[in-house]
Structure formats: structure tokens, C-alpha cells
Design an enzyme around this catalytic site. Sequence first.
Site, short mmCIF file in Angstrom:
data_model
loop_
_atom_site.label_atom_id
_atom_site.label_comp_id
_atom_site.label_asym_id
_atom_site.label_seq_id
_atom_site.Cartn_x
_atom_site.Cartn_y
_atom_site.Cartn_z
N HIS A 14 0.64 -1.29 0.01
CA HIS A 14 -0.12 0.02 0.03
C HIS A 14 0.91 1.22 -0.14
O HIS A 14 1.65 1.48 0.87
CB HIS A 14 -0.81 0.15 1.18
CG HIS A 14 -1.78 1.15 1.39
ND1 HIS A 14 -3.06 1.03 1.44
CD2 HIS A 14 -1.68 2.51 1.11
CE1 HIS A 14 -3.84 2.21 1.21
NE2 HIS A 14 -2.78 3.11 1.16
N HIS A 16 1.63 5.29 -1.84
CA HIS A 16 1.11 6.64 -2.49
C HIS A 16 2.52 7.01 -3.25
O HIS A 16 3.16 7.44 -2.54
CB HIS A 16 0.64 7.60 -1.71
CG HIS A 16 -0.78 7.22 -1.18
ND1 HIS A 16 -1.88 7.43 -1.63
CD2 HIS A 16 -0.79 6.61 -0.05
CE1 HIS A 16 -2.93 6.89 -0.94
NE2 HIS A 16 -2.51 6.33 0.34
N LYS A 100 -9.36 -0.37 -5.82
CA LYS A 100 -9.10 0.18 -4.71
C LYS A 100 -10.53 1.18 -4.54
O LYS A 100 -10.88 1.94 -5.32
CB LYS A 100 -7.88 1.12 -4.57
CG LYS A 100 -7.95 2.14 -3.39
CD LYS A 100 -7.55 1.45 -1.95
CE LYS A 100 -8.01 2.12 -0.76
NZ LYS A 100 -6.58 2.78 -0.23
N HIS A 137 -10.32 1.24 1.55
CA HIS A 137 -10.12 2.27 2.73
C HIS A 137 -11.34 2.17 3.72
O HIS A 137 -12.46 2.37 3.41
CB HIS A 137 -10.20 3.54 2.21
CG HIS A 137 -9.85 4.60 3.32
ND1 HIS A 137 -8.65 5.39 3.35
CD2 HIS A 137 -10.48 5.14 4.26
CE1 HIS A 137 -8.58 6.11 4.29
NE2 HIS A 137 -9.87 6.12 4.91
N HIS A 175 -4.49 -0.54 5.90
CA HIS A 175 -3.95 0.09 6.95
C HIS A 175 -4.88 0.19 8.37
O HIS A 175 -5.44 1.31 8.61
CB HIS A 175 -3.81 1.63 6.64
CG HIS A 175 -4.82 2.30 5.68
ND1 HIS A 175 -6.18 2.28 6.07
CD2 HIS A 175 -4.80 2.96 4.54
CE1 HIS A 175 -6.82 2.97 4.88
NE2 HIS A 175 -5.70 3.29 4.16
N ASP A 248 1.56 2.61 3.43
CA ASP A 248 0.49 3.94 3.56
C ASP A 248 1.56 5.01 3.43
O ASP A 248 1.18 6.10 3.93
CB ASP A 248 -0.41 3.84 4.36
CG ASP A 248 -1.46 4.74 3.93
OD1 ASP A 248 -1.52 5.21 2.81
OD2 ASP A 248 -2.24 5.23 4.92
#
Length: 360
Positions: A14, A16, A100, A137, A175, A248
Site C-alpha cells: 500500500h 502513494h 481500490k 479504505h 491500514h 501507506d
Amino acid sequence: MSDRLILRQPDDWHLHLRDGAMLATVVPFTARQFARAIVMPNLTPPVTTVAMANAYRDRIRQAVPADSAFQPLMTCYLTDASDPNEIERGYTTKVWAAAKLYPAHATTNSAHGVTDMKKLTRVFERMQRIGMPLLLHGEVTDPGVDIFDRENVFIDKVLTKLLDDFPDLKVVLEHITTAEAVDFLMATSTQIAATITPHHLMISRNDMLVGGIRPHLYCLPIVKRERHRRALRRAATSGSAKFFLGTDSAPHAVHTKENACGCAGIFNAPFALELYAQVFDEEQALDKLEGFASLYGPAFYGLPANERQAVLERGRSEAPREIGAGNERLLPFAGPNGLAWRFVGLVEAAVNETRPRAGS
Ligand code: NCD
Ligand code: ZN
């Protein structure tokens, strides 16, 4: 106690990476430690089509240093209008590794997220049929639900029904932050797994709020009470294949975090492995790190584990306070008390040694 740690090279399930100058700055940090990463699609505009994912993957590859074999694994951003055929096309052509789901307005760049799970029935049916993982999420966005309860309410009100309705859908609860999420995972079938970040293993809400507000420790889902941090540590170090590594890492320019309305996200990519090693060391569970970091994720995604090995050494190391990113600055997370392990590098696995080990 061993001072040197050798484990199969981990993956980050995971992550970004952003775009533009930020992308160019942050990719080398992840590419240095991890073989693969599941790249989040919450750009503006979000990555909703196969063509956009292909183009984004090309931009990421251009930012990977020449001496790294890092592979980005792309994800599809689900919206109310997602088309099952486009999703299947991206998955079967190996552009997308997963899809996602952000509940609309749950977090950074989620304005195009899903407003009602019912709108995705055909998408979930298709993903279930083709074996494509759904990454969640896991927070509700109902303004009446307290921000510290949003994960639990999501599990009770949304996730339980989703798993009942689609019993063969592969799901990752991303997460996780609560003891309740850990208990739920433990009591549920292997259709669902969860990622755990280094920061949720290291800090509680007191670290963020006592003695002054620390915007660089603000992320979503928000860090919870100490008892939750302890539960996450027990889960990560339990040896259960339901829990695996997902940083994350979510870079935001310093001025957008040190702001009257600061962005959510913690940038941990520069020291991710050091931080996880420290946590497992503190829990006297270094022998469990390889499963969590390098084996359970690939097994869940149906991918082979990596052949190379990562080497870490015990020893304090200096973390830079800031990193430049184009005209912006980033502040990396290096744990509440500094780094206790050092990432040495990657080595090829010895021919006669396929079982990596922790040893000195
Ligand atoms: C992430 C981001 O900045 O993109 N922020 C965060 O606090 N984790 C989005 C997300 O994963 O929620
Ligand atoms: Zn994220």
C-alpha cells in the site's frame, strides 16, 4: 540477540507515489528497499481507466533508478460509474493488480469515491469471478460518526455485509488501526487480509496530540489509543498470514501539513524497513518479520516471493530532517525516538541457501 537481519526482499502492499516532481523524488526511496509496491490510484484526476494506469505506470518506471528492479503494481480507482468490463480488461492484461475503493470523501483525493456500495454490485461480482483483489479504505464518512470510530462502524455496517454477499471476493482491509479490526480479521475466513503501517505500530494519538499538535503525525485512518497500537503490534508479529506490510507512505509538502487545515498522510518511505525491523525487534519477534514483510503479501496476491534478500543491521542512524521535492519540502517519518536499525542493501540469494534467516 542478532545484530544483522537477512530476509527475502519485502514488497509494499500500500503506497502513494503521487505524480510530477513529487513522484520523481519519492520513487527512489521505495525502489531502494522494496521489490514491488501496490500503487494507490488517488491522483487528481484519479486513475480510473486502463489507459490512465498504463500511462501512470510508465511515469513511475521513468522515475525508478537504473540500478533498481522495482516493479509498480497498479490499482484501479473505483467510482459509482466503474465498468466491470474495463476492470476485467485491466486485470486480465496485467495492468491492474487490484481495485481500490475509497468511500467518497474519506481521505485525500477521494471526492470521486464510492457513495453507495450497492452501485458496485456488478463490479464486485466480476472481481469475485476473476479473482481480482478489492482493497478497502475501511472508514465510513457519515458526519454523525466520530472520526475515531469510523473504522469500527465500517466493519460493522459495510464490511460484514460485503463479505456475506461476496463470499469468494478477495479483500484487503487497508491500514488497519484498531483492536476491533484485528479481532475481526482473526475471526474471519482467509478471504480477507489486512495491511499495517509502521506509524500505526509506533505511535498512538497521544504522540500526535499531547504537548502540542503534531501535523506530521496526522494521517487517515487517524492514529488511535495506545491499546490499539498494542493490538496492532500483536497482530503484525503473530505470524498470522492475514496481516502483511503496507506502509501507506503518503507524502505531502511540508506547508500543506503545517497548515490551518493540514493534509492527512505520513511519508515513511525513506525508512520503512528500518521502522518495521525496530517494531519487530522491540516485540522480540524478528523471526516473524520475513513472513509479514515478504511472504504473506505475495501469497495473498498469488505472486511469487522475491528471490533477492534485504540486509539490515542494528545501529542508530541519522534521519534527514527534510527532503527537497522540486520546489517543495517533505519531512520523512523516522519513528518517535529515532532509528534503531540501518538498511544495508540488497544481495542476491546464495545458490544453496533458499531459506533466508535472521542471524548475526
Ligand atoms: C493518504 C493520501 O495522502 O493519499 N493519506 C493518508 O492519511 N493515509 C490517503 C489514504 O490512504 O487514506
Ligand atoms: Zn493510503
